[in-house]
Design a protein around this motif. Structure first.
Motif, PDB file in Angstrom:
ATOM      1  N   CYS B   6       0.871  -1.175   0.000  1.00 50.57           N
ATOM      2  CA  CYS B   6       0.000   0.000   0.000  1.00 50.57           C
ATOM      3  C   CYS B   6       0.913   1.232   0.000  1.00 50.57           C
ATOM      4  O   CYS B   6       1.771   1.347   0.876  1.00 50.57           O
ATOM      5  N   HIS B   8       0.470   3.977   1.019  1.00 48.86           N
ATOM      6  CA  HIS B   8       0.286   4.780   2.230  1.00 48.86           C
ATOM      7  C   HIS B   8       0.764   4.048   3.482  1.00 48.86           C
ATOM      8  O   HIS B   8       1.202   4.672   4.429  1.00 48.86           O
ATOM      9  N   CYS B   9       0.650   2.709   3.490  1.00 45.56           N
ATOM     10  CA  CYS B   9       0.881   1.957   4.732  1.00 45.56           C
ATOM     11  C   CYS B   9       2.042   0.965   4.652  1.00 45.56           C
ATOM     12  O   CYS B   9       2.506   0.488   5.679  1.00 45.56           O
ATOM     13  N   HIS B  59      -7.738  -0.358   0.376  1.00 43.24           N
ATOM     14  CA  HIS B  59      -7.145  -0.848   1.628  1.00 43.24           C
ATOM     15  C   HIS B  59      -8.185  -0.700   2.728  1.00 43.24           C
ATOM     16  O   HIS B  59      -8.103   0.180   3.587  1.00 43.24           O
ATOM     17  N   CYS B  63      -5.939   2.002   5.612  1.00 41.23           N
ATOM     18  CA  CYS B  63      -6.108   3.453   5.474  1.00 41.23           C
ATOM     19  C   CYS B  63      -7.359   3.822   4.677  1.00 41.23           C
ATOM     20  O   CYS B  63      -7.668   4.994   4.524  1.00 41.23           O
TER      21      CYS B  63
HETATM   22 ZN   LIG Z   1      -3.088   1.649   3.298  1.00 38.08          ZN
END
Ligand SMILES: [Zn+2]
Lengths: 998, 89
Positions: B6, B8-9, B59, B63
């Motif tokens: 991901c 973001h994560c 996700h 997130c």
């Molecule tokens: Zn994420």
């Protein structure tokens, strides 16, 4: 019965702990550390079952995971489990097992008649015979097959055992604790890598437990013990026995089944029976070893015929002789190792070696011990029905085509060694392109797809010295890359005997005039002749041959049969084995309990249970709960002996007459905030939203892009840039994802945020003609008059010191309000409503009454918005804007959606005004029409109308608009009902909607 | 089980994500005249590619961001992942 085949002071079982067990009702004794197989063999029991197709007697063929025969039904602590391999099941006090596949008993088996009618069951028999006539299938063929075949009976009781799932991450996952697994684990662990070492057997060490080798001046077994002790003491290492890695999935995810309790009489309290490990590994080392191959000869399935390595394991690990007059039949040096072990323990074996003149250290040792060896000799056929009694043997020509004169010799077991097959299942599952290695006549891993390396015998390397060298190096190098540490580990000295080349020989020809069955697949009874038939009938692809003959399709997945099958096909087809190719290996490598796969997610644990803040009040007040998605909601509040029908009727009636209160906390709630909030709503709902003033609610319908209704609900403008959206309970999560999809991907320019607030608010719907009076008392300082808070109005109020949101919306069709407070005050709100409502005859009502109220009002819900209907079908076309565009609008122009006789919601009343119509019933014109009777529509929801005191249903009916007044039949074959009905308007009560506005 | 990065994560297991279909499909703009064919192509017609495929995942247990994943549909190899607004070169 005494353990007459057990020898003193040999093996690793605990002689101080004698265990009793039962097999087929008879009591025997064994020792702690035995398997069921070794304990039975110690007692001279060789007959354990009947074969799948011909019901021929079956004994033990292997000593572990490769076992094709010895499958039993196990009884443990009041439970029963089928498909247990006796060679894997550890003995415990009180164990009980029974044979499978035999009826009425293992000694007298009626199915064995198949053996004499073998013309009946050649390859493809099932396909050819049981296909025709079709009507025979259910009545005759299937019951026959089910009775005669099968590998035990699954319990029909609820499984009391507990199973766990565990997620793990590691640097190196190592499958197998033989020499390569131990060395690579040790090297990697010394470099500080996080290592998981998995061994499927109870004992660590793999081949080192039975081989006669020295490592670093210790026996192989002692060296293994030392390494394991070291590994166990390291904090960065997890060492697991009884743990089978059975599947290699994408992105280096492997799954391992750990047998936590199967070796115990009963599972300890709070312990699982099995634990399933999902392991994400950076690197995987496959050290799964190899499995000995059989040599094919006549009647090679007779009990007493077994792998030579198994005979050696029974002797060295369990101190059990598989026979006292053994015949060893080999094409390589491994057979000699077994013969030497027999000889060392006072038993004289005879060795038949298919090779003409082999020379090696091992053979020399055998000769020095005085073991009798016949070269260029083979077993032609085993003799004896339930147990080997003798063997027909003969010399064989150099080209392996001509047999010499047949002699019969006495023996009580035949130990076969046809060389070794690397266990490449995990590598193959990972996507590795395997390749054929000519020197060993077997496939080995080739080009890796994922981060996996195969070591030792699994990689076709049978020299211990080479295995240790590569494994230490590989473990060290891989871990160094991850931990940046390099503690050089010295590779210990190895003493092993050099062996000579094996013979490329795997099948003994039939002698003239004999038609012995020569089995390839022992579990599925596939013989050489079956493969020949399949090829004669035109099957060529190995995948087709496999399915047609069922070769390698049994629960052992052809661990002992695949290669011999391939050799046969390649020989008949005159192709080399690599050109024939092998069939695909799929997980699981060995059977895995369904319980382990399911884990803890059974019954109530299969999904979370969500409860509203008022749940304990409902419980205290005799609520009968119902699952609504993951929520538990009161279905009705039981009074006295009331049933569901009576209770819900009372509650619904009270709403129509007085006032009721319903817990609506479960409704999905989404906060929509930002300057473009109105624009977003305008795009996702079918109606227009740009002019909704602050303090007003509006009902909206959302479509999917394909025009189908996705959800409905009311959305309220709380303040300038803040909207409170509600969704149905079921669609709450989907609607949020839907909004996020459009905001993040399609219209990122919109300045809006969405967040779920479902759990932040407790909701109570107050409905009924007296609801305003009640509300006034609950909120004395708020103007809740029809002018102050009109229909679809919103205001905020003070509920005895608690801030509350008050919406004038109605699902019941009555004058109604919905009050929301922060969740923590939910119970307080509820109790206040009940307390203050007492003088207005308030009653709580559950989902059943809620349904009744909405159905007779013709309000649609999930049973109509079922993923198949458009706004028109639900009489919601008035909410579809003609002016603006919105999600799914273009789809509404599809010809089927604008068709003149499009399906539409209607009301349905039984002509007799008495018979309730089952939900799901089909509406037909003629109840006597021949099948399939053309369906005009279906009943989506049914209730007992409290307004008219008769049954009433909603239906989605073809050309519903023009069907009002028609007489049809509601048919429910499931409930065996045919009900004459009349079609009426779906708005059965208050069609003008006056009450909600009153 | 796939292992998805991901943006973001970080690396997360597939069971935290939900699949969202072909990421190369472009929704026709609102209020734009769209032919039946164009609309069908947007709503229904998918290539069901064997090989490299740009797809959407959300996700959902992380997130909650929609991301783009370039994945081989035959081998499951994941080449790259992108944020929702990232240009795919
Ligand atoms: Zn994420």
């Amino acid at each position: 019965m005494t353990q007459t085949f057990r020898i003193e002071n040999v093996g690793l079982v605990n002689r101080d702990k004698k265990l009793s067990f039962k097999f087929n009702g008879k009591t025997y004794y064994g020792y702690e550390g035995d398997t069921l197989a070794s304990a039975l063999l110690a007692n001279g029991v060789h007959l354990v079952g009947r074969s799948f197709k011909y019901h021929r007697p079956r004994g033990f063929f292997g000593a572990g995971v490769d076992e094709p025969y010895a499958i039993v039904q196990l009884f443990r602590n009041g439970e029963t489990e089928p498909n247990i391999k006796a060679t894997e099941q550890e003995l415990f006090e009180g164990l009980e097992a029974k044979s499978v596949n035999c009826w009425p008993s293992v000694n007298f088996d009626i199915g064995a008649i198949n053996n004499f009618l073998k013309i009946f069951l050649p390859a493809g028999f099932y396909y050819k015979t049981f296909m025709w006539p079709k009507s025979f299938w259910y009545r005759i063929y299937e019951p026959f097959i089910r009775k005669a075949a099968g590998l035990g009976v699954a319990s029909t009781k609820h499984d009391k055992e507990r199973y766990e799932h565990k997620y793990e991450y590691c640097d190196l996952l190592i499958a197998g604790s033989g020499p390569s697994g131990l060395s690579s684990a040790y090297a990697a662990a010394k470099n500080g890598a996080k290592v998981i070492l998995a061994e499927d057997k109870p004992r660590f060490g793999g081949s080192l437990l039975t081989s006669d080798v020295n490592i670093g001046n210790q026996s192989g077994k002692d060296w293994a013990e030392g390494i394991i002790a070291d590994l166990k003491s390291m904090p960065n290492v997890v060492v697991k026995n009884r743990s089978q890695i059975f599947g290699y999935y994408d992105h280096n995810m492997l799954v391992m089944s750990e047998k936590v309790s199967d070796h115990l009489p009963k599972t300890r309290k709070y312990h699982p029976n099995k634990r399933l490990w999902y392991i994400r590994a950076k690197e995987v080392l496959i050290s799964s070893g190899s499995i000995e191959r059989p040599i094919v000869f006549g009647n090679n399935d007779t009990p007493g015929v077994m792998l030579s390595s198994a005979a050696k394991e029974y002797l060295k690990v369990y101190g059990v002789l598989v026979g006292k007059k053994p015949l060893v039949f080999t094409n390589n040096d491994s057979g000699y190792e077994t013969a030497i072990e027999f000889k060392k323990h006072g038993v004289d074996p005879l060795v038949l070696d298919s090779r003409k003149n082999p020379v090696s250290e091992i053979i020399d040792e055998a000769k020095n011990l005085g073991i009798h060896i016949k070269n260029s000799y083979v077993v032609v056929a085993a003799k004896g029905y339930k147990k080997v009694k003798s063997a027909d043997i003969a010399s064989i020509s150099d080209d392996k085509k001509q047999l010499g004169k047949i002699e019969n010799i006495q023996c009580d077991c035949i130990c076969v060694s046809g060389f070794w097959t690397p266990t490449i299942h995990l590598a193959s599952q990972s996507g590795n392109k395997t390749k054929f290695k000519e020197e060993i006549d077997a496939f080995v891993p080739g080009q890796s797809k994922q981060n996996e390396i195969t070591l030792g015998a699994a990689n076709g390397v049978f020299s211990l010295e080479e295995t240790l060298k590569t494994s230490f190096k590989t473990g060290g190098e891989l871990s160094k890359k991850i931990t940046q540490k390099n503690s050089e580990v010295v590779v210990p000295n190895v003493v092993e005997k050099k062996s000579s080349k094996h013979d490329k020989f795997w099948c003994v020809p039939l002698p003239k005039g004999k038609n012995y069955k020569r089995f390839l697949d022992f579990q599925n009874d596939v013989a050489v002749s079956d493969i020949e038939i399949a090829l004669r009938e035109g099957y060529r692809s190995i995948e087709h041959v496999k399915r047609y003959t069922t070769l390698g399709m049994a629960t052992d997945q052809g661990k002992t049969s695949n290669l011999n099958g391939l050799q046969l096909v390649s020989e008949i087809e005159n192709k080399v084995v690599p050109a024939v190719g092998h069939t695909t290996f799929r997980p699981p490598y060995t059977p895995v309990s369904i319980g382990a796969i399911v884990g803890r997610e059974v019954g109530k644990h299969s999904k979370p249970t969500r409860k509203s803040p008022m749940h304990s009040w409902h419980e205290k007040n005799n609520a009968v709960f119902v699952d609504a998605g993951v929520w538990l909601r009161p279905r009705y509040y039981k009074r006295g002996n009331e049933n569901l029908f009576e209770g819900s009727k009372r509650e619904a009636k009270n709403v129509r007459m007085n006032v009721g209160v319903c817990d609506v906390t479960t409704l999905g709630k989404i906060d929509v905030k930002g300057p473009d909030a109105a624009e977003l709503l305008n795009r996702v709902y079918t109606n227009s939203w740009l002019k909704l003033p602050v303090g007003k609610a509006r009902y909206g319908v959302m479509l999917r892009e394909d025009g189908i209704v996705m959800d409905d609900g009311t959305t309220t403008r709380i303040s300038e840039n803040h909207y409170h959206m509600t969704t149905t309970t079921a669609q709450a999560a989907n609607v949020l994802s839907h909004l996020e999809y459009y905001l993040q991907l399609i219209w990122p320019e919109l300045n809006v945020n969405v967040v779920s607030t479902t759990e932040q608010w407790a909701g109570a719907a107050i409905a009924g003609p007296k609801s305003r009076d009640l509300l006034q008392k609950l909120f004395p300082n708020t103007d809740v008059s029809n002018e102050g808070l009109p229909f679809m109005g919103y205001t905020e109020g003070d509920l005895f010191g608690v801030k509350a949101r008050i919406f004038r919306i109605s699902f019941s069709g009555e004058l109604a309000y919905e009050v929301n407070v922060e969740s923590d005050y939910g119970n307080f709100m509820w109790e206040k409503i009940m307390e203050v409502g007492e003088e207005f005859q308030i009653q709580p009502y559950g989902t059943e009454a809620l349904s009744t109220l909405r159905i007779e009002m013709g309000h649609v819900a999930g049973s109509e918005l079922d993923g198949r209907t458009i706004p028109y079908d639900n009489a919601l076309e008035g909410l579809v804007s003609k002016k603006k565009d919105f999600i799914g609008k273009r789809s509404l122009q599809r010809s089927a959606f604008i068709s003149e006789n499009r399906q539409r919601i209607v009301g349905v009343v039984p002509i007799d005004k008495k018979t309730s119509i089952p939900e799901g019933s089909h509406l037909v014109k003629d109840d006597k029409a021949p099948l399939p009777n053309p369906k005009l529509g279906h009943i989506s929801a049914s209730c007992w109308s409290v307004e008219y005191d008769n049954p009433f249903s909603l239906a989605i009916l073809k050309d519903g608009k023009n069907m009002i007044g028609q007489k049809l039949f509601a048919m429910s074959p499931l409930k065996n009902k045919v009900i004459p009905v009349e079609i009426v308007s779906s708005h059965y009560v208050d069609p003008k909607g006056e009450r909600v506005r009153s | 089980m796939l292992y998805i990065n991901c943006p973001h994560c970080g690396m997360r297991s597939q069971n935290e994500f939900s699949y969202g279909g072909d990421a190369s499909v472009k929704r026709p703009e609102l209020n734009k005249e769209v032919s039946d064919q164009e609309w069908d192509d947007f709503v229904y017609n998918r290539k069901s590619l064997r090989g490299k495929h740009l797809e959407l995942w959300q996700h959902i247990s992380g997130c909650r961001q929609w991301i783009k994943v370039e994945r081989d549909t035959a081998t499951h190899e994941i080449f790259r992942t992108f944020k929702a607004d990232e240009e795919v070169a």
